[in-house]
Design a protein around this motif. Sequence first.
Motif, PDB file in Angstrom:
ATOM      1  N   GLY A   8     -10.128 -32.876  77.355  1.00 24.96           N
ATOM      2  CA  GLY A   8      -9.053 -32.969  76.382  1.00 24.96           C
ATOM      3  C   GLY A   8      -7.654 -33.137  76.941  1.00 24.96           C
ATOM      4  O   GLY A   8      -6.702 -33.295  76.174  1.00 24.96           O
ATOM      5  N   SER A  17       0.706 -33.382  70.295  1.00 29.38           N
ATOM      6  CA  SER A  17      -0.337 -32.352  70.324  1.00 29.38           C
ATOM      7  C   SER A  17      -1.516 -32.794  71.185  1.00 29.38           C
ATOM      8  O   SER A  17      -1.779 -33.993  71.324  1.00 29.38           O
ATOM      9  N   ARG A  19      -5.644 -31.076  72.273  1.00 28.02           N
ATOM     10  CA  ARG A  19      -6.614 -29.992  72.124  1.00 28.02           C
ATOM     11  C   ARG A  19      -7.523 -29.987  73.339  1.00 28.02           C
ATOM     12  O   ARG A  19      -8.212 -30.971  73.623  1.00 28.02           O
ATOM     13  N   SER A  21     -10.751 -28.334  75.440  1.00 26.50           N
ATOM     14  CA  SER A  21     -12.022 -27.660  75.220  1.00 26.50           C
ATOM     15  C   SER A  21     -12.607 -27.252  76.566  1.00 26.50           C
ATOM     16  O   SER A  21     -12.378 -27.921  77.574  1.00 26.50           O
ATOM     17  N   PHE A  67       0.915 -22.819  70.557  1.00 27.79           N
ATOM     18  CA  PHE A  67      -0.471 -22.943  71.025  1.00 27.79           C
ATOM     19  C   PHE A  67      -1.364 -21.961  70.273  1.00 27.79           C
ATOM     20  O   PHE A  67      -0.932 -20.856  69.930  1.00 27.79           O
ATOM     21  N   THR A  68      -2.616 -22.365  70.060  1.00 26.17           N
ATOM     22  CA  THR A  68      -3.597 -21.491  69.429  1.00 26.17           C
ATOM     23  C   THR A  68      -4.892 -21.537  70.221  1.00 26.17           C
ATOM     24  O   THR A  68      -5.446 -22.617  70.447  1.00 26.17           O
ATOM     25  N   SER A  70      -8.897 -20.405  70.485  1.00 30.26           N
ATOM     26  CA  SER A  70     -10.021 -20.026  69.625  1.00 30.26           C
ATOM     27  C   SER A  70     -11.305 -20.199  70.435  1.00 30.26           C
ATOM     28  O   SER A  70     -11.300 -20.800  71.510  1.00 30.26           O
ATOM     29  N   TYR A  79     -11.312 -23.121  73.032  1.00 35.44           N
ATOM     30  CA  TYR A  79     -10.424 -24.231  72.738  1.00 35.44           C
ATOM     31  C   TYR A  79      -8.968 -23.789  72.895  1.00 35.44           C
ATOM     32  O   TYR A  79      -8.651 -22.606  72.750  1.00 35.44           O
ATOM     33  N   LEU A  80      -8.109 -24.749  73.146  1.00 31.65           N
ATOM     34  CA  LEU A  80      -6.667 -24.500  73.150  1.00 31.65           C
ATOM     35  C   LEU A  80      -6.000 -25.645  72.397  1.00 31.65           C
ATOM     36  O   LEU A  80      -5.964 -26.775  72.894  1.00 31.65           O
ATOM     37  N   GLN A  81      -5.526 -25.335  71.198  1.00 31.47           N
ATOM     38  CA  GLN A  81      -4.777 -26.315  70.418  1.00 31.47           C
ATOM     39  C   GLN A  81      -3.312 -26.189  70.811  1.00 31.47           C
ATOM     40  O   GLN A  81      -2.717 -25.113  70.662  1.00 31.47           O
ATOM     41  N   ASN A  83       0.420 -27.621  70.196  1.00 31.63           N
ATOM     42  CA  ASN A  83       1.305 -28.389  69.325  1.00 31.63           C
ATOM     43  C   ASN A  83       2.739 -28.316  69.835  1.00 31.63           C
ATOM     44  O   ASN A  83       3.088 -27.424  70.615  1.00 31.63           O
TER      45      ASN A  83
END
Length: 119
Positions: A8, A17, A19, A21, A67-68, A70, A79-81, A83
């Motif tokens: 990613g 953005s 993402r 994985s 960042f988020t 999950s 995961y690291l989203q 933005n």
Amino acid sequence: QVQLVESGGGLVQAGGSLRLSCAASGSIFSINTMAWYRQAPGKQRELVAAITSEHTTTYADSVKGRFTISRDNPKNTVYLQMNDLKPEDTAVYYCNAAIRTWYPLRDYWGQGTQVTVSS
């Protein structure tokens, strides 16, 4: 043998953005905390975000609100989203996981994925 495979990363303009994985595979009994670290050129590796198996999260101050992190426990994936990316987010991002196999709990690392943010 355990492997962490990241994907990613890439090049993105500021404000964009991405993402990331990271999937863990191998003879895994359980995974405790999973995390993302990053290392910019000439700097030490730093914690970006972490998530426990109960989904409790921790973030570096520099990424809070942008960042988020999950995870999908059945898939052994984190995961690291990311933005609103900034040039200072440019770094190699590494996945880390505390994994129990036939051996006691220990840390494993991915190979790293490059994130480059242009201004």
